[in-house]
Design a protein around this motif. Structure first.
Motif, PDB file in Angstrom:
ATOM      1  N   ARG A  56       0.825  -1.196   0.000  1.00 11.90           N
ATOM      2  CA  ARG A  56       0.000   0.000   0.000  1.00 11.90           C
ATOM      3  C   ARG A  56       0.862   1.249   0.000  1.00 11.90           C
ATOM      4  O   ARG A  56       1.843   1.353   0.704  1.00 11.90           O
ATOM      5  CB  ARG A  56      -0.886  -0.023   1.258  1.00 11.90           C
ATOM      6  CG  ARG A  56      -1.760   1.187   1.418  1.00 11.90           C
ATOM      7  CD  ARG A  56      -2.749   0.950   2.521  1.00 11.90           C
ATOM      8  NE  ARG A  56      -2.123   0.368   3.688  1.00 11.90           N
ATOM      9  CZ  ARG A  56      -2.803  -0.176   4.661  1.00 11.90           C
ATOM     10  NH1 ARG A  56      -4.095  -0.273   4.584  1.00 11.90           N
ATOM     11  NH2 ARG A  56      -2.195  -0.664   5.723  1.00 11.90           N
ATOM     12  N   MET A  58       0.753   5.366   0.557  1.00 12.47           N
ATOM     13  CA  MET A  58      -0.007   6.497   1.070  1.00 12.47           C
ATOM     14  C   MET A  58       0.786   7.764   0.798  1.00 12.47           C
ATOM     15  O   MET A  58       2.009   7.770   0.812  1.00 12.47           O
ATOM     16  CB  MET A  58      -0.219   6.367   2.585  1.00 12.47           C
ATOM     17  CG  MET A  58      -1.004   5.138   2.997  1.00 12.47           C
ATOM     18  SD  MET A  58      -2.734   5.249   2.581  1.00 12.47           S
ATOM     19  CE  MET A  58      -3.278   6.466   3.774  1.00 12.47           C
ATOM     20  N   THR A 368      -7.866  16.360   6.634  1.00 14.11           N
ATOM     21  CA  THR A 368      -8.297  14.962   6.603  1.00 14.11           C
ATOM     22  C   THR A 368      -7.142  14.119   6.094  1.00 14.11           C
ATOM     23  O   THR A 368      -6.356  14.559   5.253  1.00 14.11           O
ATOM     24  CB  THR A 368      -9.521  14.775   5.685  1.00 14.11           C
ATOM     25  OG1 THR A 368      -9.228  15.305   4.395  1.00 14.11           O
ATOM     26  CG2 THR A 368     -10.736  15.470   6.269  1.00 14.11           C
ATOM     27  N   LYS A 370      -5.312  11.723   3.872  1.00 12.53           N
ATOM     28  CA  LYS A 370      -5.517  11.455   2.448  1.00 12.53           C
ATOM     29  C   LYS A 370      -4.812  10.175   2.013  1.00 12.53           C
ATOM     30  O   LYS A 370      -3.755   9.823   2.519  1.00 12.53           O
ATOM     31  CB  LYS A 370      -4.977  12.614   1.604  1.00 12.53           C
ATOM     32  CG  LYS A 370      -5.567  13.978   1.931  1.00 12.53           C
ATOM     33  CD  LYS A 370      -7.023  14.075   1.521  1.00 12.53           C
ATOM     34  CE  LYS A 370      -7.555  15.495   1.753  1.00 12.53           C
ATOM     35  NZ  LYS A 370      -8.995  15.597   1.430  1.00 12.53           N
ATOM     36  N   THR A 371      -5.418   9.513   1.032  1.00 15.02           N
ATOM     37  CA  THR A 371      -4.740   8.411   0.367  1.00 15.02           C
ATOM     38  C   THR A 371      -3.834   8.982  -0.704  1.00 15.02           C
ATOM     39  O   THR A 371      -3.857  10.184  -0.993  1.00 15.02           O
ATOM     40  CB  THR A 371      -5.751   7.458  -0.298  1.00 15.02           C
ATOM     41  OG1 THR A 371      -6.405   8.150  -1.375  1.00 15.02           O
ATOM     42  CG2 THR A 371      -6.793   6.984   0.694  1.00 15.02           C
ATOM     43  N   ARG A 375      -7.824  10.996  -2.039  1.00 15.32           N
ATOM     44  CA  ARG A 375      -9.152  10.840  -1.446  1.00 15.32           C
ATOM     45  C   ARG A 375      -9.058  10.788   0.076  1.00 15.32           C
ATOM     46  O   ARG A 375      -8.030  10.408   0.629  1.00 15.32           O
ATOM     47  CB  ARG A 375      -9.830   9.581  -1.984  1.00 15.32           C
ATOM     48  CG  ARG A 375     -10.157   9.647  -3.470  1.00 15.32           C
ATOM     49  CD  ARG A 375     -11.021   8.457  -3.883  1.00 15.32           C
ATOM     50  NE  ARG A 375     -10.263   7.220  -3.810  1.00 15.32           N
ATOM     51  CZ  ARG A 375      -9.573   6.699  -4.820  1.00 15.32           C
ATOM     52  NH1 ARG A 375      -9.521   7.337  -5.985  1.00 15.32           N
ATOM     53  NH2 ARG A 375      -8.920   5.561  -4.688  1.00 15.32           N
ATOM     54  N   ASP A 376     -10.150  11.140   0.733  1.00 17.78           N
ATOM     55  CA  ASP A 376     -10.190  11.073   2.193  1.00 17.78           C
ATOM     56  C   ASP A 376     -10.118   9.623   2.655  1.00 17.78           C
ATOM     57  O   ASP A 376     -10.773   8.746   2.092  1.00 17.78           O
ATOM     58  CB  ASP A 376     -11.483  11.698   2.733  1.00 17.78           C
ATOM     59  CG  ASP A 376     -11.511  13.203   2.578  1.00 17.78           C
ATOM     60  OD1 ASP A 376     -10.431  13.787   2.400  1.00 17.78           O
ATOM     61  OD2 ASP A 376     -12.614  13.777   2.621  1.00 17.78           O
ATOM     62  N   THR A 377      -9.325   9.381   3.697  1.00 11.92           N
ATOM     63  CA  THR A 377      -9.323   8.079   4.348  1.00 11.92           C
ATOM     64  C   THR A 377     -10.487   8.033   5.319  1.00 11.92           C
ATOM     65  O   THR A 377     -10.687   8.964   6.109  1.00 11.92           O
ATOM     66  CB  THR A 377      -8.001   7.861   5.104  1.00 11.92           C
ATOM     67  OG1 THR A 377      -6.929   7.879   4.169  1.00 11.92           O
ATOM     68  CG2 THR A 377      -8.003   6.526   5.828  1.00 11.92           C
ATOM     69  N   PRO A 384     -14.637  10.735   7.168  1.00  5.54           N
ATOM     70  CA  PRO A 384     -13.221  11.055   6.937  1.00  5.54           C
ATOM     71  C   PRO A 384     -12.446  11.139   8.254  1.00  5.54           C
ATOM     72  O   PRO A 384     -12.934  11.694   9.244  1.00  5.54           O
ATOM     73  CB  PRO A 384     -13.277  12.427   6.243  1.00  5.54           C
ATOM     74  CG  PRO A 384     -14.631  12.481   5.613  1.00  5.54           C
ATOM     75  CD  PRO A 384     -15.534  11.732   6.552  1.00  5.54           C
ATOM     76  N   GLU A 500     -13.144  -4.732   2.274  1.00  7.50           N
ATOM     77  CA  GLU A 500     -11.691  -4.871   2.326  1.00  7.50           C
ATOM     78  C   GLU A 500     -11.164  -6.012   1.455  1.00  7.50           C
ATOM     79  O   GLU A 500      -9.964  -6.101   1.204  1.00  7.50           O
ATOM     80  CB  GLU A 500     -11.247  -5.127   3.772  1.00  7.50           C
ATOM     81  CG  GLU A 500     -11.613  -4.016   4.724  1.00  7.50           C
ATOM     82  CD  GLU A 500     -11.341  -4.427   6.162  1.00  7.50           C
ATOM     83  OE1 GLU A 500     -10.161  -4.406   6.555  1.00  7.50           O
ATOM     84  OE2 GLU A 500     -12.290  -4.774   6.864  1.00  7.50           O
TER      85      GLU A 500
END
Length: 532
Positions: A56, A58, A368, A370-371, A375-377, A384, A500
């Protein structure tokens, strides 16, 4: 006992949530390995996670925790980062935590003797390399583990380092290369990031001297690591391409291979009476007066970082001018968090009292989480996740042996009343000071056993439904529990983890393919592991 074992380190509350500081604890109960100020300093805005294929990424990730001497210049191995940054979401990756006594961390790199841990073809893996990576892994994860788990981690890291040598050798055999320009660019970025971890250029130079190197030597190490990372990543992408599965495909895999997925952990429904050790009122008043004076210095024009370095009782953050990095909502003490998310930015208002002491707080930014895609996590409530960049000066309120002994006797008395039949709810309303979410009668709901601290979990193992525990001591104080219900571990239902699954199943398949490929490399290699 002095300050009663109090330190500026974070702990999880009973529900597994992270609070920002360690609470007072009984003498002799402090863990042999105490993590730094924040288990997770919060995602940093300055770095992108550049680990191997399938992991992943981030746009912000936690900085490596600072050691007691400030930020280290040592580098984690490429494949050890695979272990440290595995992307299986916690909702379905909850292996039971150990219940044995926590182990002391491996000694710092400068304290270790060297030896050969393994030979891979004609290359040696040094014991010092294994211990250094273990040390860095524990510092990054900020996990309290027992000695058996440390031994397991040591073995895993040795195998990771062996695999890294095999992959690099395979990359060389296949003629995979990476340009000097790319290596230099990544090394310069890493150098800039390393410097950003220090408060001042002087602190950075001081750490260089402590580690017996100059900047060019550090840069050369960074170039070497950048080249290894690039080679490993390119070869892994070529040999084991990563593919993200669609929802239907992931659900089908889950239904067919349920045996490959961990069970939902056993749960307890608990009520708690938590009684933290409290100092005498005079000591608290003196600490508050000191915090007010510290705020006055800052408001009158002194630099916050300078005052924090000189005056904060949180030694770890003091080295970084009081900077705690980005903290996610839900990871702090309630009073501290309320101030962080309600005060105006870049202002220093009145000190805040938490159970850990008095805090002079400044909030530098709020946003917030972010990814990488911007986008908001989202949190468990699908809202968010908010985070704030915070710095503080901590003034601890000293605890004495008498303070702790007085609290112990009170806790034992409260437990005796509960065992004698006095309603637990009445006692909770009178004595409970638990800072986490709970009802008036002390009910904190169902908690996964894996979220409880090891000594709490062990102390609850033999308590029957309806029974009352012994007084259990943790960093938060003295705890009395009532067990109201137990649920056994079970398979996850599809609906619980549906969202998930694509990510998790894609990662599982990638790792299976990676393991199989590396197993093939091992089969063709001469590997000798020296048992110590």
């Amino acid at each position: 006992m002095g300050d009663g074992g109090r330190s500026g380190t974070p702990v999880r509350d009973l529900c597994g949530r992270r609070f920002a500081y360690e609470l007072p604890c009984e003498a002799g109960t402090a863990l042999a390995y105490t993590p730094r100020l924040l288990r997770d300093r919060g995602p940093s805005r300055s770095r992108t996670c550049r680990v191997g294929a399938g992991r992943r990424a981030m746009s912000r990730r936690p900085r490596a925790p600072r050691s007691s001497g400030g930020p280290s210049l040592k580098l984690p191995s490429t494949l050890v980062l695979v272990l440290a940054l595995a992307a299986v979401p916690p909702a379905i990756a909850q292996a039971p935590a150990p219940t044995a006594k926590p182990a002391a961390p491996p000694p710092a790199p400068s304290q270790r003797l060297d030896g050969i841990a393994a030979v891979v073809n004609n290359e040696a893996v040094l014991q010092s390399d294994v211990e250094e990576q273990l040390y860095l892994f524990l510092m990054r994860s900020q996990t309290q583990v027992d000695s058996a788990t440390v031994d397991t981690l040591r073995t895993q890291i040795l195998n990771q380092l062996i695999d890294e040598k095999l992959i690099l050798a395979e990359a060389q055999r296949l003629g995979i290369t990476v340009s000097d320009a790319e290596v230099n660019r990544q090394a310069q970025e890493a150098l800039a990031d390393t410097k950003s971890r220090f408060d001042t250029p002087a602190a950075y130079q001081d750490q260089l001297r402590k580690e017996n190197m100059n900047e060019e030597q550090l840069l050369e190490k960074l170039r070497g690591e950048a080249r290894r990372q690039a080679l490993v990543s390119r070869l892994m992408n070529k040999q084991v391409p990563h593919r993200t599965l669609g929802q239907l495909e992931a659900e089908t895999y889950f239904k067919i291979h349920k045996d490959k997925f961990p069970h939902a952990p056993a749960e307890l429904r608990l009520s708690v009476i938590q009684i933290p050790a409290q100092p005498e009122s005079l000591a608290d008043a003196k600490a508050k007066a000191r915090a007010v004076a510290i705020r006055a210095r800052i408001v009158s024009g002194e630099k916050f970082a300078k005052v924090a370095a000189e005056a904060s009782d949180d030694e770890t953050s003091a080295r970084s001018g009081g900077d705690l990095g980005y903290l996610v909502r839900g990871s702090m003490d309630p009073a501290f968090e309320k101030a962080v998310f309600t005060r105006k930015l870049n202002t220093v208002d009145a000190p805040v009292r938490t159970i850990y002491g008095w805090h002079v707080i400044e909030v530098l930014d709020r946003d917030t989480l972010k990814t990488k895609a911007g986008r908001d996590t989202l949190g468990q409530d699908k809202q968010p996740l908010l985070e704030a960049h915070v710095r503080h000066v901590l003034v601890r309120v000293p605890l004495t042996d008498a303070d702790v002994e007085r609290t112990r006797k009170l806790a034992e008395s409260v437990r005796a009343q509960a065992v004698a039949g006095k309603p637990f709810a009445e006692l909770a309303k009178q004595y409970n000071r638990y800072a986490g979410p709970h009802s008036d009668d002390g009910d904190i709901g169902f908690l996964p056993l894996t979220s409880l601290q090891a000594n709490i979990r062990s102390g609850l193992d033999t308590v029957q439904v309806g029974g009352v525990s012994q007084v259990l001591v943790n960093q938060a104080g003295f705890n009395i529990f009532r067990v109201t219900e137990r649920k056994a571990d079970r398979e996850y239902a599809l609906d619980e983890i549906k969202g998930e699954l694509p990510q998790v199943v894609s990662e599982m398949i990638f790792r299976e393919k990676l393991d199989e490929w590396v197993k093939g490399l091992r089969a063709k290699a001469h590997i000798q592991i020296n048992k110590s």
